[in-house]
Design a protein around this motif. Sequence first.
Motif, PDB file in Angstrom:
ATOM      1  N   ARG A  94      13.622 -45.369 -19.740  1.00 52.96           N
ATOM      2  CA  ARG A  94      13.997 -46.954 -19.036  1.00 52.96           C
ATOM      3  C   ARG A  94      12.531 -47.010 -19.566  1.00 52.96           C
ATOM      4  N   ILE A  95      11.640 -46.718 -19.102  1.00 56.23           N
ATOM      5  CA  ILE A  95      10.340 -46.798 -18.907  1.00 56.23           C
ATOM      6  C   ILE A  95       9.842 -47.031 -20.375  1.00 56.23           C
ATOM      7  N   ALA A  96      10.545 -45.708 -20.938  1.00 53.37           N
ATOM      8  CA  ALA A  96       9.876 -45.780 -22.491  1.00 53.37           C
ATOM      9  C   ALA A  96      10.610 -46.522 -23.148  1.00 53.37           C
ATOM     10  N   LYS A  97      12.488 -46.887 -23.312  1.00 53.25           N
ATOM     11  CA  LYS A  97      12.138 -48.455 -24.043  1.00 53.25           C
ATOM     12  C   LYS A  97      11.838 -49.074 -23.617  1.00 53.25           C
ATOM     13  N   THR A  98      11.530 -49.578 -22.545  1.00 49.36           N
ATOM     14  CA  THR A  98      11.428 -50.920 -22.164  1.00 49.36           C
ATOM     15  C   THR A  98       9.354 -51.238 -22.795  1.00 49.36           C
ATOM     16  N   ILE A  99       8.656 -50.627 -22.420  1.00 46.90           N
ATOM     17  CA  ILE A  99       7.194 -50.547 -23.034  1.00 46.90           C
ATOM     18  C   ILE A  99       6.869 -50.443 -24.440  1.00 46.90           C
ATOM     19  N   GLY A 100       8.027 -49.368 -25.303  1.00 43.45           N
ATOM     20  CA  GLY A 100       7.624 -48.994 -26.815  1.00 43.45           C
ATOM     21  C   GLY A 100       7.089 -47.846 -26.585  1.00 43.45           C
ATOM     22  N   VAL A 101       7.401 -46.777 -25.887  1.00 44.58           N
ATOM     23  CA  VAL A 101       6.626 -45.697 -26.220  1.00 44.58           C
ATOM     24  C   VAL A 101       7.087 -44.099 -26.095  1.00 44.58           C
ATOM     25  N   LYS A 102       6.866 -43.015 -26.336  1.00 41.47           N
ATOM     26  CA  LYS A 102       7.865 -41.703 -26.070  1.00 41.47           C
ATOM     27  C   LYS A 102       7.109 -41.015 -24.836  1.00 41.47           C
ATOM     28  N   ILE A 103       8.222 -41.048 -24.144  1.00 37.30           N
ATOM     29  CA  ILE A 103       7.497 -39.365 -23.268  1.00 37.30           C
ATOM     30  C   ILE A 103       8.576 -38.640 -23.006  1.00 37.30           C
ATOM     31  N   ASN A 104       7.444 -37.395 -22.918  1.00 34.95           N
ATOM     32  CA  ASN A 104       8.490 -35.826 -23.196  1.00 34.95           C
ATOM     33  C   ASN A 104       7.908 -35.557 -22.013  1.00 34.95           C
ATOM     34  N   ALA A 105       8.673 -34.784 -21.080  1.00 37.76           N
ATOM     35  CA  ALA A 105       8.636 -34.333 -20.082  1.00 37.76           C
ATOM     36  C   ALA A 105       9.001 -32.594 -19.990  1.00 37.76           C
ATOM     37  N   LYS A 106       7.881 -31.943 -19.077  1.00 34.78           N
ATOM     38  CA  LYS A 106       8.119 -30.855 -18.944  1.00 34.78           C
ATOM     39  C   LYS A 106       7.745 -30.223 -17.452  1.00 34.78           C
ATOM     40  N   GLY A 107       8.740 -30.085 -16.570  1.00 31.79           N
ATOM     41  CA  GLY A 107       8.357 -29.294 -14.910  1.00 31.79           C
ATOM     42  C   GLY A 107       7.536 -31.011 -14.217  1.00 31.79           C
ATOM     43  N   ASN A 108       6.339 -30.858 -14.314  1.00 31.25           N
ATOM     44  CA  ASN A 108       6.216 -32.328 -13.791  1.00 31.25           C
ATOM     45  C   ASN A 108       5.024 -32.993 -13.965  1.00 31.25           C
ATOM     46  N   ALA A 109       5.208 -32.479 -15.461  1.00 30.04           N
ATOM     47  CA  ALA A 109       4.073 -32.941 -16.564  1.00 30.04           C
ATOM     48  C   ALA A 109       4.745 -34.202 -17.743  1.00 30.04           C
ATOM     49  N   LEU A 110       3.934 -35.217 -17.885  1.00 28.95           N
ATOM     50  CA  LEU A 110       4.349 -36.074 -18.697  1.00 28.95           C
ATOM     51  C   LEU A 110       3.454 -35.915 -20.389  1.00 28.95           C
ATOM     52  N   VAL A 111       4.293 -35.904 -21.283  1.00 32.48           N
ATOM     53  CA  VAL A 111       2.942 -36.280 -22.522  1.00 32.48           C
ATOM     54  C   VAL A 111       3.766 -37.647 -23.119  1.00 32.48           C
ATOM     55  N   ILE A 112       2.543 -38.544 -23.439  1.00 30.05           N
ATOM     56  CA  ILE A 112       3.379 -40.097 -23.238  1.00 30.05           C
ATOM     57  C   ILE A 112       2.802 -40.071 -24.976  1.00 30.05           C
ATOM     58  N   GLN A 113       3.433 -40.988 -26.041  1.00 31.22           N
ATOM     59  CA  GLN A 113       3.225 -41.326 -26.965  1.00 31.22           C
ATOM     60  C   GLN A 113       3.249 -42.017 -27.817  1.00 31.22           C
TER      61      GLN A 113
END
Length: 394
Positions: A94-113
């Motif tokens: 929901r956050i990624a779609k609304t703001i227009g970014v890509k979010i990849n999750a691994k465990g407790n870490a997120l990478v945002i593009q």
Amino acid sequence: MGSPITRSCSIELVEVPGRGLRVDPERHHDTPLSKRGHSAELTPKPWRRRMGQYLKEQQVGDSTLREESAGKVIFDDLQTANALFGPHSENLRRIAKTIGVKINAKGNALVIQGDDLDVHLSKRILNDLYTLVKKGYPLYPPDIDYAIRMISDDRTVNLEDIFLDTVYISSRKRVITPKSLAQKRYIDAIRKFDLVIGIGPAGTGKTYLAMAMAVAFLMKQEVERIVLTRPAVEAGEKLGFLPGDIAEKVNPYLRPLYDALYDMMDFDRASKLVEKGVIEVAPLAFMRGRTLNDSFVILDEAQNTGSEQMKMFLTRLGFSSKAVITGDITQVDLPENKVSGLIEVQGILKGIEGIEFVYFSDKDVVRHPLVQDIIKAYERMEERRHRQKEQGNH
């Protein structure tokens, strides 16, 4: 002139013992020092000063990262992080779609593009929501939309001050809190002033929050009863021609108030309080000649009161009572030759101590997202009509 700046952000970081997160030198060994991360050189000129202040604002809580870690967020508690991410990472999507970014999750870490500013906004949203969840706030999907809307409009907003201001916990165990800055001002005004007038479009929570505050005051025994009223506007039919006794005739006009009441309280409990007269739902005409002491009084749909009706209602307020008046001055159903009491009262009561006006806009709509777009569309139509009318007069 240097080469064009690429508006993209995807930075990998490594944990350096004793030094925290650092840019991976193997990934950035050929990048000039002045262009690493989100330096001022990479920020568009109009945003440079604001971005510097914005980065300072990010230093809130243990989960918040510095500028050097732009693009990646690491949370300190996996369970809380999973609650933030939502079932099957629905909240992240929901956050990624609304703001227009890509979010990849691994465990407790997120990478945002994505775009630099969008990445910073995403980090701010994620960190603020993480703090709320960690403090026990039950995060609902629409809360994400409200948070993005508020922070996008005002970077100084503190979500904790808004979302953690619990007004009431309904019979369904749903926590009722303000969802916008205007709603927060509205709640604070009701606590502070004896007469509050909330004006704004439909769906901004004016009546619902007033009802929640009324029930909260009643449960805390700060008032002895709740009185809910609205004008019975004849929508194309005379009341005398409607079937049933007077109560049955006016009931359709009062149904929205009952709906809000039953959303706050268990149906049986609310019904008993109505039977005992502790909670009264009645048309405005029934208020004439009464004095309401130790009461929390709500006048809904006040744009459909006439001048005399508004004056009558305002003079009903007794000792140790509070009154909240709500309405939308763009939806007046009165005859064209009749002045709306809600429109008129703005000029009459302005500046009187103890009375507070709170105004809402389409930004405060808490219904289906389409409602906000619909309100904007009608506002544009009204502006066109107004311009055409002015041009016709000239």
